[in-house]
Design a protein around this motif. Structure first.
Motif, short mmCIF file in Angstrom:
data_model
loop_
_atom_site.label_atom_id
_atom_site.label_comp_id
_atom_site.label_asym_id
_atom_site.label_seq_id
_atom_site.Cartn_x
_atom_site.Cartn_y
_atom_site.Cartn_z
N THR A 1 -14.84 -14.48 -41.31
CA THR A 1 -15.16 -15.91 -41.41
C THR A 1 -16.66 -16.13 -41.36
O THR A 1 -17.22 -16.90 -42.15
CB THR A 1 -14.45 -16.69 -40.29
N LYS A 2 -17.34 -15.44 -40.45
CA LYS A 2 -18.80 -15.57 -40.34
C LYS A 2 -19.51 -15.07 -41.60
O LYS A 2 -20.53 -15.64 -42.00
CB LYS A 2 -19.31 -14.81 -39.12
N PRO B 1 -5.18 -14.56 -41.23
CA PRO B 1 -4.88 -13.14 -41.35
C PRO B 1 -3.38 -12.90 -41.53
O PRO B 1 -2.56 -13.50 -40.85
CB PRO B 1 -5.39 -12.54 -40.04
N LYS C 1 -15.89 0.38 -40.18
CA LYS C 1 -15.22 -0.28 -39.07
C LYS C 1 -14.47 -1.49 -39.61
O LYS C 1 -15.03 -2.28 -40.36
CB LYS C 1 -16.27 -0.73 -38.05
N PRO C 2 -13.19 -1.66 -39.26
CA PRO C 2 -12.43 -2.81 -39.75
C PRO C 2 -13.08 -4.13 -39.32
O PRO C 2 -13.65 -4.23 -38.25
CB PRO C 2 -11.06 -2.66 -39.09
N LEU C 3 -12.99 -5.12 -40.19
CA LEU C 3 -13.53 -6.45 -39.88
C LEU C 3 -12.51 -7.26 -39.11
O LEU C 3 -11.32 -7.24 -39.44
CB LEU C 3 -13.86 -7.20 -41.18
N THR C 4 -12.98 -7.99 -38.14
CA THR C 4 -12.08 -8.91 -37.44
C THR C 4 -12.02 -10.21 -38.25
O THR C 4 -12.85 -10.45 -39.13
CB THR C 4 -12.60 -9.23 -36.02
N HIS C 5 -11.08 -11.03 -37.91
CA HIS C 5 -10.94 -12.34 -38.56
C HIS C 5 -12.22 -13.15 -38.37
O HIS C 5 -12.72 -13.77 -39.31
CB HIS C 5 -9.73 -13.06 -37.96
N LEU C 6 -12.78 -13.12 -37.18
CA LEU C 6 -14.02 -13.85 -36.88
C LEU C 6 -15.19 -13.29 -37.70
O LEU C 6 -15.99 -14.06 -38.24
CB LEU C 6 -14.31 -13.78 -35.38
N ASP C 7 -15.29 -11.95 -37.80
CA ASP C 7 -16.35 -11.33 -38.60
C ASP C 7 -16.27 -11.79 -40.06
O ASP C 7 -17.28 -12.15 -40.66
CB ASP C 7 -16.25 -9.80 -38.57
N TYR D 1 -5.41 -11.57 -46.33
CA TYR D 1 -5.66 -12.91 -45.79
C TYR D 1 -5.12 -13.94 -46.76
O TYR D 1 -5.01 -13.68 -47.95
CB TYR D 1 -7.17 -13.16 -45.62
#
Length: 170
Positions: free
Chosen positions: A100-101, A117, A92-98, A123
């Motif tokens: 960063t966390k 992003p 599953k693609p990572l979101t920007h928030l994922d 990035y």
């Protein structure tokens, strides 16, 4: 999506509570849809007079940037890195928030940093100091589980849409 006071759909929650000018009300009542630029037109506080004047060069619209400002911008980017999240097929693609966390505990000893992003899994990472940037670059790639983050030196001519991946996860 929320419906605006004039009956048109506003897909951006941040704009649904904004007061609208009479000109926008007339536009909305005419039955035409707002463009993205029109919807965001009131969110920028920079006066148009401060923006560079565009002109036509060949078949392109361009703006001229003062050389001293350009060089200052390049200087600011000395603490930046580029990176790409490489995933296995089916991940599953990572979101920007994922992302960063996932990076916060790994880079907790660093000064402030941010991830910007760029699209296609790329990035730009901005660090508070040259030492922080070098420390992160020295790490090479990071196992994110799922995927890897491959870091590389920042370059001024980097264009994510034209990059070809020459490395793969093994």
């Amino acid at each position: 999506m929320a419906e605006g006071s004039n009956g048109f759909i506003i897909p951006w929650k941040c704009l649904k509570d904004r007061e609208e000018s009479p000109a926008k009300t007339v536009y909305a009542k005419s039955g035409q849809k707002k463009t993205f630029a029109q919807a965001l037109g009131t969110t920028c506080d920079i006066p148009l007079s401060e923006l560079p004047t565009p002109y036509i060069k060949g078949d392109m619209i361009v703006v001229q940037i003062d050389e001293t400002k350009y060089l200052a911008g390049l200087e600011d980017c000395k603490t930046h890195l580029h990176g790409r999240v490489i995933l296995s097929k089916g991940d599953k693609p990572l979101t920007h928030l994922d992302l960063t966390k996932m990076l916060q505990p790994v880079w907790k000893a660093l000064g402030p940093w941010k991830a910007i992003p760029l699209g296609k899994g790329f990035y730009e990472f901005e660090f508070a100091s040259l030492e922080d940037m070098r420390w992160v670059l020295g790490m090479g790639s990071l196992n994110l589980s799922p995927g890897f983050l491959r870091l590389f030196a920042w370059t001024k001519d980097f264009v994510p849409t034209t990059m070809k991946s020459t490395k793969t996860q093994a």
